[in-house]
Design an enzyme around this catalytic site. Structure first.
Site, short mmCIF file in Angstrom:
data_model
loop_
_atom_site.label_atom_id
_atom_site.label_comp_id
_atom_site.label_asym_id
_atom_site.label_seq_id
_atom_site.Cartn_x
_atom_site.Cartn_y
_atom_site.Cartn_z
N ASP A 9 33.06 43.83 35.19
CA ASP A 9 33.78 43.80 36.47
C ASP A 9 32.80 43.28 37.52
OD1 ASP A 9 35.78 44.35 38.47
OD2 ASP A 9 34.65 46.14 39.02
N TYR A 41 35.12 39.22 43.76
CA TYR A 41 35.76 38.16 42.98
C TYR A 41 37.06 37.72 43.67
CZ TYR A 41 33.08 39.00 38.60
OH TYR A 41 32.10 39.10 37.63
N CYS A 72 38.88 44.05 35.31
CA CYS A 72 39.07 43.49 36.65
C CYS A 72 40.41 42.75 36.66
CB CYS A 72 37.93 42.53 36.94
SG CYS A 72 38.16 41.56 38.43
N THR A 74 41.57 40.80 38.99
CA THR A 74 41.43 39.43 39.51
C THR A 74 40.99 38.48 38.39
OG1 THR A 74 40.62 40.49 41.53
CG2 THR A 74 40.45 38.10 41.41
N CYS A 181 43.67 46.94 41.48
CA CYS A 181 42.26 46.52 41.48
C CYS A 181 41.50 47.71 40.94
CB CYS A 181 41.81 46.17 42.90
SG CYS A 181 40.03 45.99 43.08
N THR A 182 40.59 47.46 40.01
CA THR A 182 39.91 48.60 39.36
C THR A 182 38.96 49.35 40.31
OG1 THR A 182 38.28 47.05 38.47
CG2 THR A 182 40.10 47.71 37.01
N HIS A 183 38.68 48.76 41.47
CA HIS A 183 37.88 49.50 42.46
C HIS A 183 38.72 50.59 43.15
CE1 HIS A 183 34.88 46.32 42.07
NE2 HIS A 183 34.08 46.99 42.88
#
Ligand code: DGL
Length: 238
Positions: A9, A41, A72, A74, A181-183
């Site tokens: 990521d 990204y 990720c 994106t 979004c993995t964040h």
């Protein structure tokens, strides 16, 4: 024998994916590649992002991984098709906004939070077209800068951006929120506070199940009894 799972990521977001995979597959060994140097990204062109991602994939393949998880949204929505074409012998598992889960569960007003890159990708449009029923509303919201603020643990900026993007939706009877979004699972509590009645949906559990299924199908599961290891590779801005 290639026995590790590669996962990457643009930084710490994919750790939320790794956590779910590890729960399901505790005996597997992982190499986690956190590409903070190139974060975010979300606002890169398709071409620029593919070059970055291709470089990571090459590094992971040189370390003999048996499967690569693109942790990720994106990078998945923009690059996975080309990666599968260019590396036909590698198994790739991607992460995409869990719009199907929201639609299948009959939520009526779904807010999808993701980077600009993910929101503007063809794949996201496809996910809406393929899954949305007539009586459902899906609001696609690009949260420019949010992943980067989370990567930098900048709480003041996170709060500022959450209010800037989300305030206008608090009156729209939102009943589910896709964390695209993995964040974003890292700040799920703050999001939930703004929408106390909405169900937060993140795609990581689905990704973990898919990793297990593909490893089983290809007879690539690690059979050792002890807990697996995690090797970290971290790139940093100068
Ligand atoms: N964590 C990533 C995602 O799932 C990327 C965030 C970024 O670098 O913009 O989209």
């Amino acid at each position: 024998m290639n026995n590790k799972i590669g996962i990457f990521d643009s930084g710490k977001g994919g750790l939320t994916t790794l956590k779910e995979i590890k729960k399901l597959l505790p005996h597997e060994d992982f190499i986690y590649y956190a590409d903070s140097e190139n974060n975010p990204y979300g606002n890169k062109t398709d071409e620029a992002l593919y070059l970055i991602v291709d470089n990571i994939v090459k590094k992971l393949i040189s370390k003999d991984v048996k499967l690569i998880v693109i942790a990720c949204n994106t990078a998945t929505t923009k690059c996975i098709a080309k990666l599968r074409e260019n590396y036909p012998n590698m198994l790739f598992i991607g992460t995409e906004p869990a719009i199907k889960v929201a639609c299948d569960n009959n939520y009526k007003n779904t807010l999808v939070l993701a980077t600009t890159g993910t929101i503007e990708s063809e794949r996201t449009q496809e996910l809406v077209l393929n899954n949305k029923k007539e009586d459902q509303n899906i609001y696609l919201l690009a949260c420019e800068g949010l992943a980067n603020a989370i990567e930098e643990s900048n709480q003041a900026r996170i709060n500022e951006l959450l209010h800037k993007y989300l305030d206008e939706y608090t009156t729209k009877k939102i009943d589910s929120i896709v964390l695209g979004c993995t964040h974003y699972p890292i700040i799920s509590e703050s999001i939930q506070m703004l929408f106390p009645n909405a169900k937060l949906i993140d795609g990581n559990i689905g990704v973990a199940k898919r990793v297990k299924f593909i490893l089983e199908e290809n007879k690539l599961l690690n059979n050792k009894k002890e807990n697996g290891t995690i090797e970290f590779i971290l790139t940093k801005k100068d």
